[in-house]
Each structure stands twice: as C-alpha cells, then as structure tokens.
Design a protein around this motif. Structure first.
Motif, PDB file in Angstrom:
ATOM      1  N   HIS A   1       0.692  -1.364  -0.528  1.00 18.09           N
ATOM      2  CA  HIS A   1       0.189  -0.115   0.241  1.00 18.09           C
ATOM      3  C   HIS A   1       1.003   1.182  -0.133  1.00 18.09           C
ATOM      4  N   ASP A   2       0.463   2.525  -0.296  1.00 20.05           N
ATOM      5  CA  ASP A   2       0.972   3.305  -0.988  1.00 20.05           C
ATOM      6  C   ASP A   2       1.531   4.138   0.449  1.00 20.05           C
ATOM      7  N   GLY A   3       1.112   3.834   1.945  1.00 25.29           N
ATOM      8  CA  GLY A   3       0.952   4.611   2.559  1.00 25.29           C
ATOM      9  C   GLY A   3      -0.221   5.665   2.905  1.00 25.29           C
ATOM     10  N   ARG A   4      -0.715   5.943   2.060  1.00 23.83           N
ATOM     11  CA  ARG A   4      -2.062   7.026   2.288  1.00 23.83           C
ATOM     12  C   ARG A   4      -2.977   6.467   3.539  1.00 23.83           C
ATOM     13  N   LYS A   5      -3.344   7.200   4.492  1.00 22.36           N
ATOM     14  CA  LYS A   5      -3.665   7.032   6.039  1.00 22.36           C
ATOM     15  C   LYS A   5      -5.643   6.768   4.965  1.00 22.36           C
ATOM     16  N   LEU A   6      -6.323   5.768   5.804  1.00 20.91           N
ATOM     17  CA  LEU A   6      -7.598   6.205   5.036  1.00 20.91           C
ATOM     18  C   LEU A   6      -8.956   5.375   6.333  1.00 20.91           C
ATOM     19  N   HIS A   7      -9.470   7.415   7.136  1.00 21.07           N
ATOM     20  CA  HIS A   7      -9.830   7.170   8.242  1.00 21.07           C
ATOM     21  C   HIS A   7     -11.328   6.366   8.476  1.00 21.07           C
ATOM     22  N   TRP A   8     -11.574   6.687   6.733  1.00 13.62           N
ATOM     23  CA  TRP A   8     -13.096   5.967   7.292  1.00 13.62           C
ATOM     24  C   TRP A   8     -13.066   4.387   7.463  1.00 13.62           C
ATOM     25  N   THR A   9     -12.456   3.825   6.514  1.00 16.83           N
ATOM     26  CA  THR A   9     -11.400   2.643   6.364  1.00 16.83           C
ATOM     27  C   THR A   9     -12.133   2.059   7.591  1.00 16.83           C
ATOM     28  N   ASP A  10     -10.451   2.378   8.916  1.00 17.31           N
ATOM     29  CA  ASP A  10     -10.368   2.204   9.547  1.00 17.31           C
ATOM     30  C   ASP A  10     -11.643   2.171  10.112  1.00 17.31           C
ATOM     31  N   HIS A  11     -12.048   3.230  10.029  1.00 13.31           N
ATOM     32  CA  HIS A  11     -13.418   3.426  11.685  1.00 13.31           C
ATOM     33  C   HIS A  11     -14.546   2.270  11.509  1.00 13.31           C
ATOM     34  N   TYR A  12     -14.970   1.850  10.254  1.00 12.71           N
ATOM     35  CA  TYR A  12     -15.517   0.976   9.737  1.00 12.71           C
ATOM     36  C   TYR A  12     -14.937  -0.224  10.481  1.00 12.71           C
ATOM     37  N   THR A  13     -13.649  -0.444  10.284  1.00 12.74           N
ATOM     38  CA  THR A  13     -12.735  -1.929  10.432  1.00 12.74           C
ATOM     39  C   THR A  13     -13.369  -1.590  12.123  1.00 12.74           C
ATOM     40  N   ASP A  14     -13.318  -0.841  12.888  1.00 16.19           N
ATOM     41  CA  ASP A  14     -13.388  -0.929  14.226  1.00 16.19           C
ATOM     42  C   ASP A  14     -14.235  -1.102  15.061  1.00 16.19           C
ATOM     43  N   CYS A  15     -15.431   0.205  14.380  1.00 13.32           N
ATOM     44  CA  CYS A  15     -16.233   0.740  15.206  1.00 13.32           C
ATOM     45  C   CYS A  15     -17.840  -0.722  14.360  1.00 13.32           C
ATOM     46  N   LEU A  16     -17.422  -0.508  13.026  1.00 19.31           N
ATOM     47  CA  LEU A  16     -19.451  -1.071  12.511  1.00 19.31           C
ATOM     48  C   LEU A  16     -19.675  -2.881  13.025  1.00 19.31           C
TER      49      LEU A  16
END
Ligand SMILES: *Cc1c(COP(=O)(O)O)cnc(C)c1O
Length: 385
Positions: free
Chosen positions: A334-349
């Motif tokens: 991965h090119d290192g960009r932070k994917l804020h909402w992806t991580d949010h759903y990974t943790d919170c959904l």
C-alpha cells in the motif's frame, strides 16, 4: 434465548428441483436450470448477458481476465471489502489502489477517485456494501472521462436499485454472490453480468476452459477447440436447481427481510438519537435490499463491549471487514495513505442477526437487550449523529 447471526432459509422446492436436475441426465453445467436462472435475471433486471459461476470470487476473476490487465496496471477499489474483490485482480498482476470509504456509509468515497487516477488506471471496482448503491453517477462520470472500466462488486446487492436502475446494470460488468450468507443463495454460487457487449463472446470462452464449447452447442461452429485462456467457472446444474428454487421466492424473501430491517431501524432509532451509536444511512439515490443490518459505534472499545454484552444475552452480533490496505498481505504494498473512514468501519461497525426466519419476538428481544445495554453505559454520549 439463543439467536445466531445467520440461518440459511430453504423455500421448500430446492430438493425437488435438485432431484429433477439429477435425473435429467444433464447434471453438468449449462443445463435446464442454469438456463432458467439466466432467463430469470435477463428478464427481471434486463441484464444484457448473465453467466452463472461457482462463486462471486470466480465471477470477479473472470472480469479481471476479460479486462486483459498487464502487470502494473492499476485497479481502484475500497479497502473496506471482502478479500476476493482485490484477489481477483492481484492474480492478474494488477496493483490495487485502495480508496477510502465515505463518511456516510462504508461505500467507496466517489469524491476521492479523481485524485487516484493515473495513466495506468484500468478499472474502478465499487462494492455496494450491504446492498446499498454506491454513488454510481459520480463513479461513471469519472470513469467515462478517463476511459476506465467499472466492475460492480454486487455480491450483496441483489434486487437493489440506483435511481430506479438495478444494481449490476450500471458497470461494464458486475458480479453477484449466492453464498449461503446472501439474501438469495445456493450454498456456494455466483454470477457474472456483462453489460458491455464487447466482453460477451470471450466471457463464454473463458468460462468453458478457453474453448468455444458454448458456440459449438448453439451450432455456430462445427467443432470446438482451444481458442483462448480460461478455466472452469460454470456450476453444475444441481447448484442452479437450488438457486432457481430461491429465485422463484425472491419477492417473499425480500419482503420478510425488509420488514425485519425496518423493525430494527424503528426500535433502535430512539437510542441512536440519544447518541449511543449511528444507524445505517441510505442515500436518496439508493434502495435498501435488507442484506444486512449494521450499526456504527464510536470506538473499538464500545463495540467490543456491546458485542460482549449481546453475547451474554445469547445474541450473536459480529463485526465485519478488516481494512485490506492494512492486511498482512498488502500493508507493505500500500502507498501509505491513511484511510480514515475505512479504519473507522473496521473498528466500529457491528452487524446484527438478519435472516428470513428471525421471529418478531426475537427482534423485540434484541431491541430490549439494546435498551438494557444503553442503560449500563453511564456516559450518555450526545455525539452528533
Ligand atoms: C460474499 C462476497 C464476495 C464473495 O462471494 P463468494 O460467492 O463467496 O465468492 C465478494 N465480495 C463481496 C462484497 C461479498 O460480500
């Protein structure tokens, strides 16, 4: 009370149709029931051409082969998806460029696409999460402007619509799943939809081990030969027989699932309004096919607490995808960009039980347990919903 997350629903005619398929003396692929399933989809949703496959994974792999990808070609897709969405293109040597999800729901953020496109971008793969349409108008606009193909991963999206048009009809190709966990299922099964006619004849060949066997059986060629690369992507007619039984009952299945979804939504709304969690958001252009009922908590800790509480009450609620851009296989690609909402759903959904036979009394019990849970959470978090 014990309530599992999923219970596969049988309409009743599955075993009779399987019996017919078995005794038809044509048990391999593309028999009578496969034909009936194809007709069902082409009639009901006006899909240009459909081909049953053994899974959605296989349909995605067919789509990737059809795009003629070369090593280093880039394919844009959400990071919040099932591994098969990415794997199919990785198998062809493509580089996956992961996009973030949107703030409103786990679907790909259509506004982020333009910045991700390079001269090597060949395709965008929107995933209609929970059967709710991605912003297909924006996605097609960007794709058409740059001459990029759109492949819809519609695995969860049967009988769902975008501005009145069926999901699966909006990309150059689309893929569906009939895995046991989907609304309409055949245990394992899938389908490739081809809307762009340039892919039709080659799709038949790739699905039949690289031979022109389908054209041969239609009498279009006088012998069948090895004409291209391919594999065995077609299911036995026994699978299609099971699937056809389910398809005949699609309206009944969908109406029960939607009723369950609505009961959850109404029952949990007062708690969501107090800020305990966020309910699903359906954009104005999208329908809800009740594939899934999910909630979004504020943090991983809150979600873990909630899942643990429900488990003690006999209710199986489960989280979903782990961001693919952070996976052991892809994190150093991965090119290192932070994917804020992806991580949010990974943790919170978190997903709640949703299946045809879930009884009204069970739904009421689950909602009661949520009320009890929220009463134990001392900080009444009035976070803007
Ligand atoms: C279920 C699913 C798949 C895989 O489907 P199979 O039929 O099991 O291969 C792919 N993508 C998404 C988004 C899914 O939900």
């Amino acid at each position: 009370m014990q309530i599992g997350f999923n219970k596969p629903y049988l309409c009743g005619s599955e075993t009779e149709y399987i019996r017919q398929a078995v005794y038809s003396q044509k048990i391999s692929g593309d028999g009578e029931f496969t034909h009936r399933c194809h007709q069902f989809f082409e009639k009901r949703y006006r899909f240009r051409k459909v081909l049953l496959t053994t899974s959605c994974t296989d349909a995605l792999e067919m789509a990737a082969i059809l795009l003629n990808l070369q090593a280093g070609d880039e394919v844009i897709m959400p990071s919040y998806t099932f591994v098969s969405t990415a794997n199919a293109f990785v198998l062809r040597g493509a580089t996956i460029v992961f996009a973030d999800s949107s703030a409103d729901n786990p679907n790909i953020d259509a506004d982020s696409l333009e910045a991700l496109i390079t001269p090597r971008t060949k395709a965008i793969v929107p995933v209609h999460y929970a059967g709710v349409a991605c912003d297909m108008e924006k996605i097609r606009q960007v794709a058409d402007k740059h001459g990029i193909f759109v492949i819809e991963d519609a695995a969860q999206a049967i009988d769902s619509f975008h501005n009145g048009k069926p999901l699966g009809s909006l990309g150059h190709m689309a893929t569906f799943s009939f895995h046991e966990t989907k609304n309409i299922m055949a245990g394992e099964g899938g389908m490739l939809v081809i809307n762009d006619p340039q892919f039709i004849s080659r799709a038949e060949i790739i699905r039949e081990k690289g031979t022109n066997r389908s054209a041969f059986f239609r009498g279009e060629v006088d012998k069948y030969s090895w004409v291209d690369m391919g594999s065995s992507f077609l299911p036995s007619d026994i699978v299609a027989a099971f699937l056809f039984a389910q398809l005949e009952n699609i309206d009944d299945i969908q109406s029960r699932r939607k009723a369950i979804w609505q009961q959850y939504y109404e029952g949990l709304k007062p708690l969501a309004e107090k800020g305990y969690f966020q309910l699903p958001r359906i954009p104005a252009y999208a329908t809800n096919n009740a594939h899934m009922f999910y909630l979004v908590c504020h943090s991983l800790e809150e979600r873990t607490q909630l899942i643990g509480f429900l488990k003690k009450q006999g209710i199986q609620a489960i989280f979903h995808y782990l961001s693919l851009h952070n996976s052991p296989f892809y994190e150093n690609k991965h090119d290192g960009r932070k994917l804020h909402w992806t991580d949010h759903y990974t943790d919170c959904l978190v997903r709640l039980p949703l299946f045809y036979e879930l009884a009204d009394t069970q739904i009421a019990y689950i909602i009661e347990q949520f009320q009890a849970y929220c009463a134990t959470v001392d900080r009444a978090v009035a976070v803007a919903n």
